[in-house]
Design a protein around this motif. Sequence first.
Motif, short mmCIF file in Angstrom:
data_model
loop_
_atom_site.label_atom_id
_atom_site.label_comp_id
_atom_site.label_asym_id
_atom_site.label_seq_id
_atom_site.Cartn_x
_atom_site.Cartn_y
_atom_site.Cartn_z
N ILE A 1 45.14 36.27 37.58
CA ILE A 1 44.81 36.66 38.96
C ILE A 1 43.29 36.74 39.13
CG2 ILE A 1 44.98 38.50 40.68
CD1 ILE A 1 47.71 39.17 39.57
N TYR A 2 42.63 37.40 38.17
CA TYR A 2 41.18 37.53 38.25
C TYR A 2 40.49 36.18 38.08
CZ TYR A 2 42.35 42.45 37.72
OH TYR A 2 42.88 43.69 37.89
N SER B 1 40.83 34.18 41.31
CA SER B 1 39.94 34.69 42.35
C SER B 1 38.49 34.29 42.08
CB SER B 1 40.06 36.21 42.45
OG SER B 1 41.35 36.59 42.89
N GLY C 1 42.13 26.87 40.88
CA GLY C 1 41.12 27.67 41.58
C GLY C 1 39.91 26.86 42.02
N ALA D 1 39.54 33.58 48.20
CA ALA D 1 39.43 34.16 46.87
C ALA D 1 40.04 35.56 46.80
CB ALA D 1 37.96 34.21 46.45
N ALA D 2 40.03 36.28 47.92
CA ALA D 2 40.58 37.63 47.94
C ALA D 2 42.10 37.65 47.92
CB ALA D 2 40.07 38.38 49.16
N PRO E 1 44.52 36.20 45.97
CA PRO E 1 45.24 36.54 44.73
C PRO E 1 45.12 38.01 44.36
CG PRO E 1 43.95 34.53 44.46
CD PRO E 1 43.55 35.13 45.77
N LEU E 2 43.95 38.61 44.59
CA LEU E 2 43.78 40.03 44.28
C LEU E 2 44.67 40.90 45.16
CD1 LEU E 2 39.89 40.16 43.91
CD2 LEU E 2 41.60 40.20 42.08
#
Length: 226
Positions: free
Chosen positions: A133-134, A137, A170, A207-208, A210-211
């Motif tokens: 996840i990180y 992102s 990504g 990018a936000a 997935p978080l």
Amino acid sequence: MSRARWLALGAFVCVVVAAAGLASGFVSLAALQQRLGLLITWRMAHPWAAGLVFLLCYIVAASLLLPVNVVLALAGGAVFGPWLGTVLVGLSAATGSTLAMLASRWLLRGLVRRRFGRRFHEVEAGLAREGWIYLLSLRLMPAVPYTLVNLLFGLTGFPPGRFLLVSLLGMSPATILYVHAGTGLGQLTSLGDVLSGPLAGSLALLAAMPLVAGWIFRYWRRQAKH
């Protein structure tokens, strides 16, 4: 860290510095615009060789952490077109990043583990559960240098195969953006023209996601246990 690894690290740094100095003179927006006609002619005469050379050059540049990825991505679009250019740039960028991550792991991970001990193990445990996840992102944020991400994940035990696949996913939005911009290379006056304010904002929102999705999933999982 053993003497052999210190020597290898020193050699790697020397190679990167030397290669960066050479690349700065040959790989630039102005140089690409000047040589574009020759590159297209060579690609039309030798399509397979041109594709292979481009792949190898991009992989080497990405694995050596050279700051030429944007110019090479533009070149991919200008020389190979939007479809093939996207495939070539995406595969080579993800492969080169994975090689850089593995080099960081071999050279630096042991030193970091000894230095930070238990805290480092806690970080590794967290990345083992939700590291993708990180990583996703971070890859979706063009403002975060790919080089930094490669080095940081190299310090952990994150699986290389998963690193390659998540990186490929990504990097895709920025790859498509840069390759498409390369098809209009003649209209670009600087690399800053590629990422306008609205586009950068859109990628930041992307990018936000997935978080946010990860937070929602963890919240739902905790509620389900109760």
